[in-house]
Design a protein around this motif. Structure first.
Motif, PDB file in Angstrom:
ATOM      1  N   ARG A   1       0.458   3.831 -17.170  1.00  0.00           N
ATOM      2  CA  ARG A   1      -0.950   4.010 -16.797  1.00  0.00           C
ATOM      3  C   ARG A   1      -1.152   3.249 -15.498  1.00  0.00           C
ATOM      4  O   ARG A   1      -1.628   2.124 -15.481  1.00  0.00           O
ATOM      5  CB  ARG A   1      -1.870   3.525 -17.911  1.00  0.00           C
ATOM      6  N   VAL A   2      -0.812   3.894 -14.423  1.00  0.00           N
ATOM      7  CA  VAL A   2      -0.513   3.226 -13.163  1.00  0.00           C
ATOM      8  C   VAL A   2      -1.761   2.645 -12.511  1.00  0.00           C
ATOM      9  O   VAL A   2      -2.847   3.210 -12.571  1.00  0.00           O
ATOM     10  CB  VAL A   2       0.206   4.203 -12.207  1.00  0.00           C
ATOM     11  N   GLY A   3      -1.580   1.488 -11.869  1.00  0.00           N
ATOM     12  CA  GLY A   3      -2.657   0.837 -11.155  1.00  0.00           C
ATOM     13  C   GLY A   3      -2.686   1.216  -9.684  1.00  0.00           C
ATOM     14  O   GLY A   3      -1.804   1.896  -9.168  1.00  0.00           O
ATOM     15  N   GLY A   4      -3.713   0.733  -8.992  1.00  0.00           N
ATOM     16  CA  GLY A   4      -3.870   0.947  -7.555  1.00  0.00           C
ATOM     17  C   GLY A   4      -5.325   0.856  -7.151  1.00  0.00           C
ATOM     18  O   GLY A   4      -6.172   1.540  -7.734  1.00  0.00           O
ATOM     19  N   THR A   5      -5.632  -0.013  -6.190  1.00  0.00           N
ATOM     20  CA  THR A   5      -6.989  -0.178  -5.674  1.00  0.00           C
ATOM     21  C   THR A   5      -7.134   0.661  -4.407  1.00  0.00           C
ATOM     22  O   THR A   5      -6.307   0.571  -3.499  1.00  0.00           O
ATOM     23  CB  THR A   5      -7.271  -1.655  -5.377  1.00  0.00           C
ATOM     24  N   THR A   6      -8.195   1.452  -4.332  1.00  0.00           N
ATOM     25  CA  THR A   6      -8.340   2.430  -3.251  1.00  0.00           C
ATOM     26  C   THR A   6      -8.490   1.753  -1.893  1.00  0.00           C
ATOM     27  O   THR A   6      -9.359   0.901  -1.696  1.00  0.00           O
ATOM     28  CB  THR A   6      -9.556   3.327  -3.496  1.00  0.00           C
ATOM     29  N   VAL A   7      -7.659   2.174  -0.949  1.00  0.00           N
ATOM     30  CA  VAL A   7      -7.764   1.749   0.448  1.00  0.00           C
ATOM     31  C   VAL A   7      -8.490   2.818   1.264  1.00  0.00           C
ATOM     32  O   VAL A   7      -9.383   2.517   2.055  1.00  0.00           O
ATOM     33  CB  VAL A   7      -6.368   1.473   1.046  1.00  0.00           C
ATOM     34  N   ILE A   8      -8.104   4.069   1.067  1.00  0.00           N
ATOM     35  CA  ILE A   8      -8.787   5.179   1.734  1.00  0.00           C
ATOM     36  C   ILE A   8      -8.625   6.434   0.892  1.00  0.00           C
ATOM     37  O   ILE A   8      -7.551   6.691   0.325  1.00  0.00           O
ATOM     38  CB  ILE A   8      -8.251   5.401   3.168  1.00  0.00           C
TER      39      ILE A   8
ATOM     40  N   MET B   1       0.844  -1.186   0.000  1.00  0.00           N
ATOM     41  CA  MET B   1       0.000   0.000   0.000  1.00  0.00           C
ATOM     42  C   MET B   1       0.879   1.236   0.000  1.00  0.00           C
ATOM     43  O   MET B   1       1.892   1.285   0.705  1.00  0.00           O
ATOM     44  CB  MET B   1      -0.922  -0.009   1.217  1.00  0.00           C
ATOM     45  N   GLY B   2       0.495   2.223  -0.775  1.00  0.00           N
ATOM     46  CA  GLY B   2       1.258   3.455  -0.837  1.00  0.00           C
ATOM     47  C   GLY B   2       0.341   4.656  -0.950  1.00  0.00           C
ATOM     48  O   GLY B   2      -0.785   4.560  -1.457  1.00  0.00           O
ATOM     49  N   SER B   3       0.833   5.788  -0.477  1.00  0.00           N
ATOM     50  CA  SER B   3       0.077   7.037  -0.558  1.00  0.00           C
ATOM     51  C   SER B   3       0.419   7.759  -1.853  1.00  0.00           C
ATOM     52  O   SER B   3       1.551   7.700  -2.340  1.00  0.00           O
ATOM     53  CB  SER B   3       0.386   7.925   0.639  1.00  0.00           C
TER      54      SER B   3
ATOM     55  N   GLY C   1      -5.101  16.184  -1.481  1.00  0.00           N
ATOM     56  CA  GLY C   1      -5.895  15.053  -1.941  1.00  0.00           C
ATOM     57  C   GLY C   1      -5.225  13.710  -1.734  1.00  0.00           C
ATOM     58  O   GLY C   1      -5.583  12.727  -2.374  1.00  0.00           O
ATOM     59  N   TYR C   2      -4.251  13.655  -0.832  1.00  0.00           N
ATOM     60  CA  TYR C   2      -3.544  12.414  -0.491  1.00  0.00           C
ATOM     61  C   TYR C   2      -4.530  11.266  -0.298  1.00  0.00           C
ATOM     62  O   TYR C   2      -5.595  11.422   0.306  1.00  0.00           O
ATOM     63  CB  TYR C   2      -2.836  12.668   0.822  1.00  0.00           C
ATOM     64  N   SER C   3      -4.197  10.086  -0.799  1.00  0.00           N
ATOM     65  CA  SER C   3      -5.028   8.897  -0.651  1.00  0.00           C
ATOM     66  C   SER C   3      -4.117   7.681  -0.653  1.00  0.00           C
ATOM     67  O   SER C   3      -2.958   7.754  -1.076  1.00  0.00           O
ATOM     68  CB  SER C   3      -6.042   8.777  -1.795  1.00  0.00           C
ATOM     69  N   VAL C   4      -4.632   6.529  -0.210  1.00  0.00           N
ATOM     70  CA  VAL C   4      -3.854   5.291  -0.143  1.00  0.00           C
ATOM     71  C   VAL C   4      -4.441   4.277  -1.115  1.00  0.00           C
ATOM     72  O   VAL C   4      -5.654   4.076  -1.173  1.00  0.00           O
ATOM     73  CB  VAL C   4      -3.849   4.709   1.285  1.00  0.00           C
ATOM     74  N   PHE C   5      -3.532   3.623  -1.874  1.00  0.00           N
ATOM     75  CA  PHE C   5      -3.912   2.613  -2.854  1.00  0.00           C
ATOM     76  C   PHE C   5      -3.091   1.348  -2.623  1.00  0.00           C
ATOM     77  O   PHE C   5      -2.024   1.396  -1.996  1.00  0.00           O
ATOM     78  CB  PHE C   5      -3.684   3.132  -4.271  1.00  0.00           C
ATOM     79  N   ALA C   6      -3.563   0.219  -3.144  1.00  0.00           N
ATOM     80  CA  ALA C   6      -2.916  -1.070  -2.908  1.00  0.00           C
ATOM     81  C   ALA C   6      -2.744  -1.860  -4.183  1.00  0.00           C
ATOM     82  O   ALA C   6      -3.534  -1.759  -5.131  1.00  0.00           O
ATOM     83  CB  ALA C   6      -3.731  -1.895  -1.910  1.00  0.00           C
ATOM     84  N   GLY C   7      -1.694  -2.673  -4.198  1.00  0.00           N
ATOM     85  CA  GLY C   7      -1.511  -3.744  -5.155  1.00  0.00           C
ATOM     86  C   GLY C   7      -1.052  -4.967  -4.381  1.00  0.00           C
ATOM     87  O   GLY C   7      -0.632  -4.863  -3.225  1.00  0.00           O
TER      88      GLY C   7
END
Length: 738
Positions: A277-284, A237-239, A250-256
């Motif tokens: 075209r970067v991926g990332g599933t929303t955590v918060i 997970m990364g911000s 607008g900081y948010s956290v995403f996961a792979g």
């Protein structure tokens, strides 16, 4: 106690209260938290890290901003709590005499990551500038301590050294996070927007990087890494975006996730975190309440097995410390994590909370004092333990809980140190045996066994967790219960647990023992905006239809063949330029609707095109708007929901953005609008790459008053192309919102 006498005592205890007769213990009074949880002792507590100490307290650590309004910069902060409601501030990690000698005099210390292994606490942190190359060559430092409150002793040099960028500067070697993986090795993740996040193996003691690092995210999207292992997957997970843009953060956290700690990490749609075209599933991400910019987080698991995310965020109505002005006020928040379809979601996708919430459950039921567990066990002797952990329970033969555990589901959690060959924990029909070389779990005739990895040492303190719930029993051994682990295995159970005592057999020392009913997981995501009947819009069938208006008309924008074609303007709205053309359509006369467009914009891949973009905009004026666009940001292609407003006393504007979903040359965009109770205008953004499956992300709030205009834009501060790319819009529609 001799084993024969111990057996007699245990048998007598079992005879007093039949295993199936006792009712479940009366639950303790509930404890609530309300964000921000750090408010009792601080105005800001950024980049938080957490760990449960051997003394039973939960400890939190933060970056080196001033703790309170008007206060000095600290050298990273420490606080502790028993229940996440009341806190004690413990001071700073370092002072001027104990901070790393290799840090430059003006260096800051950021983003601590806390771990426990090898009988001591280990803290990783960012040093923004080293004495070797003063001026900005960040590196990762490490310090150790016998207790979670210190004293902290920094090593003589960095664990990860500065990395030159080849142009006279240095890549962003920042934001460390450690993982102990199932192969027994320790991995350190670090890095940020300049250079990407990388992972390197570190030595068994955690103090030296070894081997060759592996880059796991593209260089322009993520920072603030944190990794947990669940169901055989490693979740990175990364911000993303700007942590510190005041009221436009607008900081948010995403996961792979990946099967390997070195990646490659892909999101729920199969998109890699390394792609342009970067991926990332929303955590918060922010949801339209008072909190914006939630990010740079850590995970914890409470005594019931419920996961929680600890993070910082910004109150949009009070974004900065006034003294010294300009420091973002980033207090510490906490919320529940739910695993929805295999992915971590904050409050099932609801995002940051601003109302009272159930606190993480701490301490034990069954009359057990978790930090002095011998008193709650028949057959265990009380040991004075050590200054760090306090009294412990010695098991030499067999011990059982004095009270009967309820049936249904149950979770056993304890710090365990083998003093003999093995320890067996039994919860009803489920038995778990920990040895130095193996971990076994059985239920009836079902049994699984896994080997412990090289480097695991059972005579040292480790965390043993057994959970029986939803027809499955799972066991994990980890350093300190922070989402990683040496070994995990599970087995199906044929029947629900019946009420009964929990037993421990073998030779071991036990501390921080908790036994509680397991949390009931939330499996369903919260509702997202859905479109109803069509209210208005334009299909661009034959010229501009009624309802359109311009700000700064662009004659190159033409309608033909059912499409609006608009070459990107070499202009932008951000800052003081304000020379970009905007095309608006009249909005429905309701307080809730969804606007949608279909956009084709080929921004290529991998090259730098700052900042070509097109999309939709909600607009009050040139210095107060929110825009959703497909945008090139350095080498990435992202969907950004940005916000600009006048935010400073000198009248200067502030701009920041939140990332949403994955971009594509052809994509669909939505803005879901509603009027909140305060009369403010709330816009939530959604994107899709197929027009069917939608990713809903961040929300921005525009001030009360006249409804902002809604329309389209196509521009970029430095398009860098001749001729410029053409944004093609197929329609703009307004739907009723369900």
């Amino acid at each position: 106690m001799p084993s024969r006498l111990l057996t007699t005592v245990v048998a007598a205890a079992l005879a007093i209260t039949p295993l199936t007769a006792a009712a479940a213990p009366h639950p303790p009074a509930s404890v609530s938290t309300q964000n921000p949880i750090s408010s009792p002792f601080s105005d800001t507590f950024a980049d938080p890290a957490v760990i449960q100490g051997r003394d039973g307290y939960w400890y939190a650590y933060a970056t080196s901003d001033p703790l309170v309004e008007g206060g000095p910069f600290g050298l990273m902060h420490m606080a502790r709590t028993k229940d996440f409601s009341s806190w004690d501030y413990l001071g700073t990690v370092f002072d001027d005499s104990t901070k790393p000698a290799w840090a430059a005099p003006g260096s800051f210390f950021w983003a601590p990551d806390i771990r426990y292994f090898g009988g001591r606490y280990v803290m990783y942190f960012t040093v923004t500038d080293t004495a070797a190359n003063p001026g900005g060559d960040p590196a990762i430092g490490v310090a150790t301590a016998p207790t979670p409150a210190g004293p902290w002793t920094a090593t003589d040099g960095p664990v990860v050294t500065p990395k030159p960028d080849g142009n006279g500067g240095y890549f962003g070697t920042i934001d460390p996070a450690l993982l102990t993986a199932a192969d027994g090795k320790r991995y350190l993740y670090y890095g940020g927007y300049y250079g990407g996040i990388s992972v390197t193996e570190v030595s068994a003691d955690g103090l030296r990087a070894v081997g060759t690092p592996t880059q796991v995210t593209i260089g322009d999207r993520y920072e603030g890494a944190y990794v947990v292992r669940r169901d055989g997957w490693y979740y990175l997970m990364g911000s993303s975006m700007n942590c510190c843009a005041g009221p436009t953060t607008g900081y948010s956290v995403f996961a792979g996730r990946s099967k390997s700690p070195r990646g490659p990490f892909v999101d729920a749609d199969g998109a890699s975190l390394l792609e342009s075209r970067v991926g990332g599933t929303t955590v918060i991400t922010q949801n339209g309440n008072r909190w914006i910019g939630p990010g740079h987080h850590a995970f914890l698991t409470d005594a019931t097995g419920q996961d929680h995310i600890v993070y910082h965020a910004i109150d949009r109505s009070k974004p900065w410390l006034n003294e010294p002005f300009g420091i973002n006020r980033r207090p510490m928040l906490i919320d529940r994590i739910d695993w929805i379809d295999g992915w971590p979601r904050t409050r099932a996708g609801a995002g940051p909370s601003d109302t009272p919430q159930p606190a993480p459950v701490t301490g034990s039921s069954l009359g057990i004092t978790s930090t002095d567990p011998a008193g709650g066990l028949y057959g265990a002797e009380r040991s004075p333990g050590d200054p760090l952990g306090g009294p412990t329970a010695l098991v030499d033969g067999m011990a059982v809980t004095r009270k009967v555990a309820p049936g249904g589901s149950l979770r056993f959690d304890a710090d365990v140190r083998l003093t003999g060959k093995a320890l067996t924990v039994r919860l009803g029909q489920v038995g778990v045996t920990l040895r130095d070389e193996s971990l076994t779990i059985s239920a009836g005739r079902r049994l699984t066994k896994v080997a412990m990895p090289a480097g695991f040492t059972a005579p040292e303190w480790n965390r043993l967790t057994v959970q029986v719930a939803e027809g499955r029993a799972t066991v994990r051994v980890s350093d300190a219960g922070l989402g990683d682990g040496y070994a995990e295995t599970s087995v199906a159970i044929p029947d629900r647990l019946k009420p009964g005592r929990v037993s421990l057999a073998g030779t071991a020392e036990v501390d921080n023992l908790t036994i509680r009913p397991a949390a009931v997981p939330v499996r369903k995501a919260v509702a997202v905006p859905r479109t109803g009947k069509l209210l208005a819009g334009d299909e661009f069938g034959n010229g501009f239809g009624p309802g359109w208006s311009w700000v700064r008309p662009d004659a190159r924008a033409t309608v033909a063949n059912g499409k609006l074609s608009w070459p990107l303007q070499n202009t932008d709205l951000v800052g003081s330029g304000n020379n970009a053309g905007l095309l608006f359509h009249q909005t429905p006369a309701t307080n809730r609707w969804i606007a949608e467009t279909k956009l084709h914009l080929d921004l290529g891949e991998g090259d730098i095109r700052n900042y070509q973009q097109a999309g939709m905009i909600a607009y009050r004026n040139d210095d107060d708007f929110a825009r959703l666009g497909d945008v090139a940001i350095w080498r990435t292609r992202q969907t950004e929901f940005g916000r600009e407003l006048v935010a400073r006393p000198d009248g200067a504007t502030s701009y920041g953005g939140a990332a949403i979903g994955r971009p594509a040359p052809t994509m669909w965009m939505r803005l879901a609008y509603h009027l909140n109770e305060a009369g403010e205008h709330v816009y939530r953004a959604g994107t899709s790459i197929d027009g069917v499956n939608w990713t809903w992300g961040a929300a921005w709030v525009l001030p009360a008053g006249a409804t902002p205009q809604l329309g389209l834009y196509a521009h970029g501060d430095q398009t860098g192309s001749n001729p410029p790319p053409v944004a093609t819009f197929e329609y703009l529609r307004f739907y009723a919102a369900k």
